[in-house]
Design a protein around this motif. Structure first.
Motif, PDB file in Angstrom:
ATOM      1  N   LEU A 103       6.505  -4.939  -7.110  1.00  0.00           N
ATOM      2  CA  LEU A 103       6.488  -3.784  -6.482  1.00  0.00           C
ATOM      3  C   LEU A 103       8.086  -4.445  -7.440  1.00  0.00           C
ATOM      4  CD1 LEU A 103       6.023  -3.284  -2.532  1.00  0.00           C
ATOM      5  CD2 LEU A 103       4.946  -2.084  -4.772  1.00  0.00           C
ATOM      6  N   MET A 154       8.472   7.019  -9.723  1.00  0.00           N
ATOM      7  CA  MET A 154       8.804   6.801 -11.104  1.00  0.00           C
ATOM      8  C   MET A 154      10.095   7.670 -11.538  1.00  0.00           C
ATOM      9  SD  MET A 154       7.216   3.339 -12.124  1.00  0.00           S
ATOM     10  CE  MET A 154       6.548   3.515 -13.539  1.00  0.00           C
ATOM     11  N   HIS A 188       0.683  -0.938  -0.032  1.00  0.00           N
ATOM     12  CA  HIS A 188       0.222   0.594   0.003  1.00  0.00           C
ATOM     13  C   HIS A 188       0.876   1.173   0.129  1.00  0.00           C
ATOM     14  CE1 HIS A 188      -3.562   2.708   0.609  1.00  0.00           C
ATOM     15  NE2 HIS A 188      -2.668   2.915   1.748  1.00  0.00           N
ATOM     16  N   GLU A 189       1.671   1.053   1.187  1.00  0.00           N
ATOM     17  CA  GLU A 189       2.615   2.430   1.023  1.00  0.00           C
ATOM     18  C   GLU A 189       4.043   2.749  -0.561  1.00  0.00           C
ATOM     19  OE1 GLU A 189       2.979   3.926   4.510  1.00  0.00           O
ATOM     20  OE2 GLU A 189       4.716   4.098   3.615  1.00  0.00           O
ATOM     21  N   ALA A 190       3.716   1.679  -0.587  1.00  0.00           N
ATOM     22  CA  ALA A 190       4.855   2.322  -2.774  1.00  0.00           C
ATOM     23  C   ALA A 190       4.053   2.246  -3.169  1.00  0.00           C
ATOM     24  CB  ALA A 190       5.815  -0.220  -2.782  1.00  0.00           C
ATOM     25  N   SER A 191       2.779   1.580  -3.251  1.00  0.00           N
ATOM     26  CA  SER A 191       1.792   1.642  -4.718  1.00  0.00           C
ATOM     27  C   SER A 191       1.724   3.319  -4.489  1.00  0.00           C
ATOM     28  CB  SER A 191       0.400   0.877  -4.587  1.00  0.00           C
ATOM     29  OG  SER A 191      -0.108   0.908  -3.867  1.00  0.00           O
ATOM     30  N   ILE A 192       1.240   4.064  -2.999  1.00  0.00           N
ATOM     31  CA  ILE A 192       0.896   5.420  -2.463  1.00  0.00           C
ATOM     32  C   ILE A 192       2.425   6.054  -3.297  1.00  0.00           C
ATOM     33  CG2 ILE A 192       0.613   7.073  -1.684  1.00  0.00           C
ATOM     34  CD1 ILE A 192      -0.855   5.247   0.222  1.00  0.00           C
ATOM     35  N   MET A 193       3.244   5.764  -3.210  1.00  0.00           N
ATOM     36  CA  MET A 193       4.498   6.311  -3.911  1.00  0.00           C
ATOM     37  C   MET A 193       4.588   6.277  -5.901  1.00  0.00           C
ATOM     38  SD  MET A 193       6.104   7.997  -0.907  1.00  0.00           S
ATOM     39  CE  MET A 193       7.035   8.660  -2.315  1.00  0.00           C
ATOM     40  N   LEU A 194       4.390   4.979  -5.655  1.00  0.00           N
ATOM     41  CA  LEU A 194       3.985   5.089  -7.106  1.00  0.00           C
ATOM     42  C   LEU A 194       3.821   6.297  -8.095  1.00  0.00           C
ATOM     43  CD1 LEU A 194       5.065   1.484  -7.600  1.00  0.00           C
ATOM     44  CD2 LEU A 194       6.673   2.759  -8.593  1.00  0.00           C
ATOM     45  N   GLY A 195       2.738   6.457  -7.510  1.00  0.00           N
ATOM     46  CA  GLY A 195       1.758   7.128  -7.961  1.00  0.00           C
ATOM     47  C   GLY A 195       0.782   6.512  -9.396  1.00  0.00           C
ATOM     48  N   ASP A 196      -0.167   7.688 -10.037  1.00  0.00           N
ATOM     49  CA  ASP A 196      -0.959   7.051 -10.915  1.00  0.00           C
ATOM     50  C   ASP A 196      -1.710   5.903 -10.368  1.00  0.00           C
ATOM     51  OD1 ASP A 196       0.457   4.411 -12.318  1.00  0.00           O
ATOM     52  OD2 ASP A 196       1.704   6.125 -12.856  1.00  0.00           O
ATOM     53  N   ARG A 200      -1.914  11.360   0.558  1.00  0.00           N
ATOM     54  CA  ARG A 200      -2.923  10.387  -0.514  1.00  0.00           C
ATOM     55  C   ARG A 200      -3.663   9.308  -0.180  1.00  0.00           C
ATOM     56  NH1 ARG A 200       0.966  10.398  -5.803  1.00  0.00           N
ATOM     57  NH2 ARG A 200       2.631  11.667  -4.529  1.00  0.00           N
ATOM     58  N   LEU A 225      -5.091  -4.540  -4.713  1.00  0.00           N
ATOM     59  CA  LEU A 225      -3.289  -4.873  -4.270  1.00  0.00           C
ATOM     60  C   LEU A 225      -4.386  -6.041  -3.767  1.00  0.00           C
ATOM     61  CD1 LEU A 225      -2.486  -1.613  -1.921  1.00  0.00           C
ATOM     62  CD2 LEU A 225      -1.830  -2.447  -4.012  1.00  0.00           C
ATOM     63  N   ARG A 260      11.094   5.844  -3.749  1.00  0.00           N
ATOM     64  CA  ARG A 260       9.662   5.063  -4.994  1.00  0.00           C
ATOM     65  C   ARG A 260       9.213   5.288  -5.705  1.00  0.00           C
ATOM     66  NH1 ARG A 260      11.344  -0.344  -3.895  1.00  0.00           N
ATOM     67  NH2 ARG A 260       9.642  -0.521  -5.879  1.00  0.00           N
ATOM     68  N   LYS A 303      -6.077   1.557  -5.908  1.00  0.00           N
ATOM     69  CA  LYS A 303      -5.553   0.233  -6.842  1.00  0.00           C
ATOM     70  C   LYS A 303      -6.510  -1.166  -5.855  1.00  0.00           C
ATOM     71  CE  LYS A 303      -1.491   1.681  -8.022  1.00  0.00           C
ATOM     72  NZ  LYS A 303      -0.636   1.948  -8.854  1.00  0.00           N
TER      73      LYS A 303
END
Lengths: 245, 247
Positions: B72, B220, A237-245, B20, B26, B218, B24
């Motif tokens: 990831l 992009m 969850h943390e990482a996907s927030i940082m990766l955005g979009d 934010r 997960l 982390r 998605k």
């Protein structure tokens, strides 16, 4: 140890836990930047660190490469300061080799090795503090590290130890309980399907009791799964927030 | 000699600071994605007893009837048309090969190439048949996880700050000084060994630190993200960019 009762009349163990209760588990993924995957876990006072490299080209002799799947290579090492008395050989002794082999068996069952033919996956586990249940902590740490590396697995592999004292099955043994000499069992489970990856015991146990002990270990492993699942989801969850979009 | 010391302080996750949330889906391995058998399974999934189960921890991506789970961090999976940057470790030894290639490419050279074909076991075949590929001369290489490199139309970027960058899909980022004149006839096989000016070197080191700080957080990597990070870092000294407070 004459005066030490592992299970009191009220049902409390030496450290105040109930028979089926696990020790406090804390885990963190992605602790090493240099490795492909890494994780750290603390189960009570047992602390284990796992590092995963791979999948990459086979190091050393090309002849060891398997044409249809990946080679899983596990190494177990316990720090010299991990036990009560300082150990002279951190790795290379019989117990470490055997642990390495058991870990390898466990992970070959769980990792989808057909997806990476002719490559090698290295799993290194280090025990920093051993207070019972080292195999279980190693498996749990290695599972998180493999997940961190993005290597496809069938399911989590959750492990726990169990023993049998005074007609009751105990889950997640600490060092004191292991040293008392009763029968003890280590179980590695794939929780979603309920399949057993590895079951290990080298003591004498009456076959009638086996079912209870096995059930206690399985339930404990499922509880471990709940915890590890939460840790992984939080991390993703943390990482996907940082990766955005 | 000045030394720096830092006291341990509990880190607050950056996502809280940003406020934010993600929309998605997960999953973790063992999770059932769907029981509908009409979907085709992509990377990161496998079929088990009539259900589609995830095999990595990540987010579910659905493109029409294809479901895949994007992890990831993954090992690089070659796709046709990707740009990769790599170092030659080993080469085929044959008579024609000796005659033709030794003059241009040696073992240990850093090259950029395009993926031509992917074999069934995952091995990829590369080609450097265009003038923009070939041997890489002076510059800085940064190795990051392949999942952090955004898929774009082009991976060769000339940044306005005076340097150029090649974002390899395999996670190897090459930062180099922009060549003043494009040598069309030499192609990519002659290494430019002229000394690089100090200003260019500073720009390149700042860019490299920006890339590393983006990776630790982390985020992009693509040309605009690196550029914004570069501009934001201008007030600080180059070596200060990697400190946690500044990030």
């Amino acid at each position: 140890m004459a005066g030490l009762e592992l299970l009191s009349d009220q049902g409390y163990r030496v450290d105040g836990r109930r028979a089926g209760e696990l020790r406090k588990i804390q885990a963190r993924m992605g602790v090493f930047a240099q490795a492909d995957g890494s994780a750290y876990i603390e189960q009570g006072n047992t602390k284990a660190l796992a590092v995963v490299y791979g999948p990459h080209e086979i190091r050393g002799s090309r002849s060891r490469a398997l044409p249809d799947r990946a080679l899983v290579n596990c190494q177990y090492s316990s720090a010299t300061f991990s036990t009560g008395e300082r150990k002279r050989r951190p790795h290379g002794d019989r117990k470490s080799c055997e642990m390495g082999l058991q870990l390898r068996q466990t992970f070959e069952a769980a990792i989808l090795t057909q997806l990476h033919p002719r490559s090698q996956i290295d799993i290194y586990v280090q025990v920093l503090q051993a207070d019972g249940g080292t195999y279980a902590a190693c498996v749990n740490a290695a599972t998180l590290a493999v997940l961190d590396a993005g290597i496809p697995m069938r399911d989590f592999v959750c492990a726990c130890s169990a023993g049998f004292v005074d007609g009751t099955a105990l889950a997640d043994l600490s060092h004191v309980e292991e040293a008392a000499g009763g029968p003890q069992l280590a179980l590695a489970l794939l929780p979603a399907s309920g399949q057993i990856a590895l079951l290990e015991m080298d003591a004498r146990l009456h076959e009638d009791h086996l079912e209870w002990v096995l059930e206690a270990a399985a339930q404990a492993a499922r509880d471990v799964h709940t915890l590890l699942d939460r840790v992984v989801r939080q991390h993703v969850h943390e990482a996907s927030i940082m990766l955005g979009d | 000699m000045a030394m720096e010391m830092r006291l341990p302080v509990a880190r607050k996750p950056l996502s809280e600071a940003l406020g934010r949330d993600t929309k998605k889906h997960l999953v973790v391995p063992g999770d059932t994605i769907t029981t509908d058998t009409g979907f085709m399974r992509g990377h990161g999934t496998y079929m088990g007893e009539e259900k589609l189960i995830a095999s990595v921890a990540g987010s579910v991506e659905r493109v029409n009837k294809l479901i895949c789970v994007k992890a990831l961090k993954t090992r690089y999976n070659g796709e046709v048309g990707d740009i990769v940057v790599g170092r030659i470790t080993e080469r085929r030894r044959s008579a024609e090969d000796e005659l033709a290639m030794r003059g241009f490419l040696q073992e240990g050279d850093l090259i950029s190439a395009e993926v031509q074909a992917v074999f069934s076991d995952g091995a990829v075949s590369l080609h450097t048949r265009s003038l923009k590929y070939g041997k890489l001369g002076q510059g800085v290489l940064v190795q990051v996880s392949p999942s952090l490199v955004k898929r774009q139309k082009t991976h060769f970027h000339d940044l306005p700050c005076g340097a150029s960058v090649i974002l390899g899909n395999n996670g190897f980022i090459w930062i180099y000084p922009t060549p003043e004149h494009k040598d069309e006839d030499a192609g990519g096989f002659v290494a430019n060994l002229e000394p690089v000016s100090l200003a260019d070197r500073e720009v390149i080191s700042r860019l490299r630190n920006c890339v590393v700080s983006l990776v630790t957080q982390r985020m992009m990597l693509y040309d605009t993200s690196i550029l914004y990070c570069y501009e934001a870092s201008l007030p600080h000294q180059i070596k200060d960019i990697l400190k946690p407070e500044v990030m």
